[in-house]
Scaffold this active site. Sequence first.
Site, PDB file in Angstrom:
ATOM      1  N   HIS A 155     -17.649 -14.461 -25.849  1.00  0.00           N
ATOM      2  CA  HIS A 155     -16.910 -13.405 -25.117  1.00  0.00           C
ATOM      3  C   HIS A 155     -16.605 -12.214 -26.021  1.00  0.00           C
ATOM      4  CE1 HIS A 155     -16.140 -16.610 -22.118  1.00  0.00           C
ATOM      5  NE2 HIS A 155     -15.915 -17.359 -23.181  1.00  0.00           N
ATOM      6  N   SER A 276     -26.651  13.524 -37.484  1.00  0.00           N
ATOM      7  CA  SER A 276     -26.249  14.271 -36.304  1.00  0.00           C
ATOM      8  C   SER A 276     -26.445  15.759 -36.580  1.00  0.00           C
ATOM      9  CB  SER A 276     -24.775  13.977 -36.012  1.00  0.00           C
ATOM     10  OG  SER A 276     -24.196  15.048 -35.308  1.00  0.00           O
ATOM     11  N   LYS A 282     -22.145  11.616 -39.805  1.00  0.00           N
ATOM     12  CA  LYS A 282     -22.802  10.584 -39.016  1.00  0.00           C
ATOM     13  C   LYS A 282     -24.057   9.994 -39.642  1.00  0.00           C
ATOM     14  CE  LYS A 282     -21.871   9.379 -35.316  1.00  0.00           C
ATOM     15  NZ  LYS A 282     -21.808   9.959 -33.969  1.00  0.00           N
ATOM     16  N   GLU A 289     -31.117   1.836 -31.029  1.00  0.00           N
ATOM     17  CA  GLU A 289     -30.786   2.338 -29.691  1.00  0.00           C
ATOM     18  C   GLU A 289     -32.041   2.599 -28.866  1.00  0.00           C
ATOM     19  OE1 GLU A 289     -27.263   5.271 -29.751  1.00  0.00           O
ATOM     20  OE2 GLU A 289     -27.898   5.086 -31.830  1.00  0.00           O
TER      21      GLU A 289
END
Length: 461
Positions: A155, A276, A282, A289
């Site tokens: 979970h 970024s 970043k 992804e």
Amino acid sequence: MKLWAGRFQKETDTLVNYFNSSIEFDARLYRQDIAGSIAHAEMLGKTGIIEPHEAETIIAGLKAILTDVEAGEVEFSLDDEDIHMNIEAILTQRVGEAGKRLHTARSRNDQVAVDTRLYVKEEIPVLIGQVLDLEKVLVKKAKVNLDTVMPGYTHMQRAQPTTFAHYMMAYANMFKRDVTRLEDCLERLDECPLGAGALAASTYPVDRFQTAAALGFQKPTDNSMDSVSDRDYAIELLSALSILMMHLSRFSEEIILWCSWEFKYVELDDAYSTGSSIMPQKKNPDVAELVRGKTGRVYGNLVTLLTVMKALPLAYNKDMQEDKEAIFDAVDTVGLCLPVFAAMVDTLTVRPKDMAKAAAGGFINATDCADYLVKKGLPFREAYMIVGRLVNLCIKTGDTLDTLTLRDFRAISGLFDADVYQALALKTCVNGRKVYGGPARESVEKQIALIEEFVEARANV
Ligand code: ARG
């Protein structure tokens, strides 16, 4: 002029011509198409369906076309619709009369079926090889992280202690199943549809066993109608690839989480992450992804094909021309994801200290604490209740189980002794789990050996 112009009185509408043609995407089957035609021509010559010297002319012509296509010297035409008619038209242009005999006892329906099977048959081993390379990376990572304790989750809540090695081998087992699924698909599709003709074979004495063997198939398919209407092998392939992408996507999701500052379990190599355009701080896990994102494409291709096929009466229907882009896109996508993903995992840095820090919180040794009491004779349910109360106390005081004093422990149960601290140490908790398949060092070593054996058995295939 169209090959089939005889029956028609009008030219094909320009838009229909474009709409109907598949050459833009099936051109990539030129090699398979030529191989199929060579096998067919050889058989026609051998069985006397055409003159042997005509077969020779055809075969020489086809070989020359192959060389020229490979050299980029052949331009295909939209008017000739697809790769099959393009090659045939070029052949006839080049060798004349003999070329017109190639299509004896054959149809584009069995032609496209054989081309697509040959393509899939070639691509599956490449994909399997890429999955096996990923397995090697996982084994490598596991071997150096046998004692890297981290929290295991259920979970998304910290649950029980495991190791990074155990985690890697979990994925290795998923990819192992992917390999066997691809192998199953390969075995089932290994039958040659050539000679099925349009749907009802032909009256010529074609030797389907000869063409099947010449093209490297186990045997010819058993029913000519099924041969030209079947795309199960493509659906099986896309199913296997969808499941494989689902695994890559789950793994990507974890890597994305683990890279975040909230987790910091791993750090991606600079070469496998991106920056970024606006936020200077970043470092983004774009590769993971994109793999997660591309999973949608592969599922989409599977659904495309299932839907194309779902209401088709036997035998061939033009709808089936839609299969190719779905197959190509899935194969290309997976073929692109696997190597970049493997390299990303190979180059990532594991951060054992951050993992240990996370493992220290979240009471992942609570089950072990209950087991400690069970070993002292308490029934598990009672032990469970007692540890629940201890956790409750810790939450109030901001403690973890191992920072409680012995007095705290004994206030709740007299069965606790000083050896409880040893029992709660995460190393003890992990290494006590020696069960087959478990996270203890020796169990994971066994899992690694099994995967290595699996990979090794396929090394020279
Ligand atoms: N381009 C067609 C396909 O990809 C080849 C088979 C066409 N057969 C036919 N009878 N129209 O499916």
